[in-house]
Write a protein that holds these residues in place. Structure first.
Motif, short mmCIF file in Angstrom:
data_model
loop_
_atom_site.label_atom_id
_atom_site.label_comp_id
_atom_site.label_asym_id
_atom_site.label_seq_id
_atom_site.Cartn_x
_atom_site.Cartn_y
_atom_site.Cartn_z
N ALA A 35 55.51 17.52 1.85
CA ALA A 35 56.13 17.75 3.21
C ALA A 35 56.97 16.49 3.52
CB ALA A 35 55.56 18.58 4.22
N LYS A 100 50.68 33.37 5.25
CA LYS A 100 50.05 32.25 5.82
C LYS A 100 50.02 31.31 4.74
CE LYS A 100 45.74 31.02 7.95
NZ LYS A 100 44.89 29.85 7.26
N THR A 101 49.90 31.25 3.44
CA THR A 101 49.99 30.64 2.33
C THR A 101 51.16 29.95 2.16
OG1 THR A 101 48.18 31.74 1.09
CG2 THR A 101 49.50 30.22 0.00
N TRP A 103 53.48 29.67 4.53
CA TRP A 103 53.67 28.91 5.85
C TRP A 103 53.05 27.51 5.64
CZ3 TRP A 103 56.27 27.57 9.95
CH2 TRP A 103 55.67 26.94 11.10
N GLU A 104 51.90 27.39 5.25
CA GLU A 104 50.73 26.36 5.21
C GLU A 104 51.03 25.23 4.13
OE1 GLU A 104 46.80 27.57 5.73
OE2 GLU A 104 47.15 27.99 7.93
N TYR A 105 51.40 25.68 2.99
CA TYR A 105 51.20 25.08 1.68
C TYR A 105 52.63 24.65 1.18
CZ TYR A 105 46.20 25.64 1.27
OH TYR A 105 44.93 26.05 1.75
N SER A 106 53.79 25.28 1.66
CA SER A 106 54.94 24.85 1.19
C SER A 106 55.68 23.71 1.66
CB SER A 106 56.11 26.15 1.53
OG SER A 106 56.18 26.33 2.77
N GLY A 107 55.08 23.55 3.00
CA GLY A 107 55.49 22.41 3.56
C GLY A 107 56.18 22.91 4.96
N LYS A 109 55.32 24.53 7.44
CA LYS A 109 54.36 24.25 8.75
C LYS A 109 54.62 22.96 9.33
CE LYS A 109 49.93 24.97 10.77
NZ LYS A 109 49.51 23.43 11.32
N SER A 110 54.57 21.97 8.57
CA SER A 110 54.73 20.52 8.89
C SER A 110 55.90 20.08 9.38
CB SER A 110 54.20 19.77 7.59
OG SER A 110 54.48 18.28 7.86
N GLU A 113 56.81 21.92 12.83
CA GLU A 113 55.82 21.53 13.86
C GLU A 113 56.18 20.07 14.22
OE1 GLU A 113 51.96 21.93 12.82
OE2 GLU A 113 51.92 24.07 13.43
N GLY A 127 53.55 31.09 12.63
CA GLY A 127 53.59 31.27 11.47
C GLY A 127 54.86 31.89 10.96
#
Length: 239
Positions: A35, A100-101, A103-107, A109-110, A113, A127
Motif C-alpha cells: 500500500a 474483508k480479504t 479490503w484488508e490485503y489489497s491495500g 483499507k490503508s 483510511e 469495509g
C-alpha cells in the motif's frame, strides 16, 4: 437533471434467486503491491478517484482465468421500468469473507483510511460491501447511462447499521471501448454542462465513484473488441 435510471446495489433479481450461487474458492490475493507504493488519485474532487495498479497484471490474469470458469448470467436487454439498459454477463454472491480479504490485503483499507480528506467517504468506512459482483462485457455489450444507488445494510457479525456510499470497480482487463463516462450537470441554468469525464480502462486499476443522491450520471461505454472484466463492490460506512 436526467431521470434517475438506476442500478440497484442490493439483492439480485428474483430470477437469480432460484439457485443460490456457491461462494467461489477465490484465488489468493497475491502478488500485490504494498500500500505504501500505491496512491489515490483525484479525477474529480469528492466524486471520482482512481488507484492505479491496485491489482498487479499477474493477479489480474489469475482472476480472469478463474472467473471465466464460474457460471454467469447474461442480463436481459429489456430492463425493468426506471432501470438503465445493461447488456453484460454477471455473477453475484454474498461473501463477507472475500470482501474483508479484499479490503484488508489489497491495500484499499490503508489507502482509504489515510486519505487526506476524511469527509470524502461520508462517514467512517467499515469495509467493503459483501455483495460481490463480477461483470464481463463482450463486444457489443454496454451499460447505458444511469445512477448508482446507496443501500442500507447490516454490516459484519454485529449487524452494525451501515450504508454504501462509493462504488468500487476493479478493472481486470483492457479492451477497445468500454470506458466509464461521467456527465456532470451544469452549475447554473442556461449554462452548458461541463464536458464528460471519461475514465479509460487500465489493467489492475480501481475506480471509486460516489453514489446515492450525489451520484454523477454515468455509463459503461460499448465494448468494441476484446473483453472487459470488472470486479465490483462498494465502500460501506456506519449509519
Amino acid at each position: 437533471m436526467p431521470p434517475r435510471a438506476k442500478q440497484k446495489n442490493g439483492p439480485p433479481p428474483k430470477a437469480e434467486l432460484r439457485t443460490k450461487p456457491t461462494v467461489p474458492n477465490w484465488p489468493p490475493l497475491s502478488p500485490v503491491i504494498p500500500a505504501e507504493h500505491l496512491s489515490i488519485e483525484t479525477v474529480l474532487e469528492g466524486q471520482i478517484l482512481v488507484i492505479r495498479n491496485l491489482f498487479t497484471s499477474t493477479l489480474c490474469k489469475n482472476y480472469v482465468s478463474f472467473l471465466a470458469s464460474i457460471p454467469m448470467t447474461t442480463t436481459p436487454g429489456k430492463p425493468k421500468r426506471g432501470e438503465a439498459v445493461r447488456v453484460n454477463d454477471r455473477f453475484q454472491v454474498d461473501d463477507p469473507v472475500f470482501a474483508k480479504t479484499l479490503w484488508e490485503y489489497s491495500g484499499l483499507k490503508s489507502l482509504v483510511e489515510t486519505f487526506d480528506d476524511k469527509t470524502t467517504f461520508d462517514g467512517k468506512v467499515l469495509g467493503l460491501n459483501p455483495n460481490i459482483r463480477v461483470y464481463r462485457y463482450r463486444p457489443g455489450q454496454f451499460f447505458d447511462k444511469h445512477y448508482d444507488e446507496s443501500n442500507k445494510i447490516q454490516f459484519g457479525k454485529d449487524k452494525m447499521p451501515a450504508k454504501t456510499t462509493w462504488t468500487l470497480l476493479i478493472y481486470l482487463t483492457t479492451c477497445q471501448g468500454g470506458e466509464t463516462a461521467f456527465y456532470p450537470e451544469a452549475t447554473k441554468k442556461g449554462v452548458a454542462p461541463p464536458d464528460p469525464i471519461v475514465v479509460g480502462l487500465e489493467t489492475g486499476m480501481a475506480l471509486l465513484h460516489k453514489h446515492g443522491d450525489e451520484c454523477l450520471y454515468h455509463e459503461g461505454k460499448e465494448v468494441l473488441s476484446g473483453e472487459k472484466w470488472v470486479l465490483r463492490s462498494d465502500l460501506v460506512v456506519q449509519r
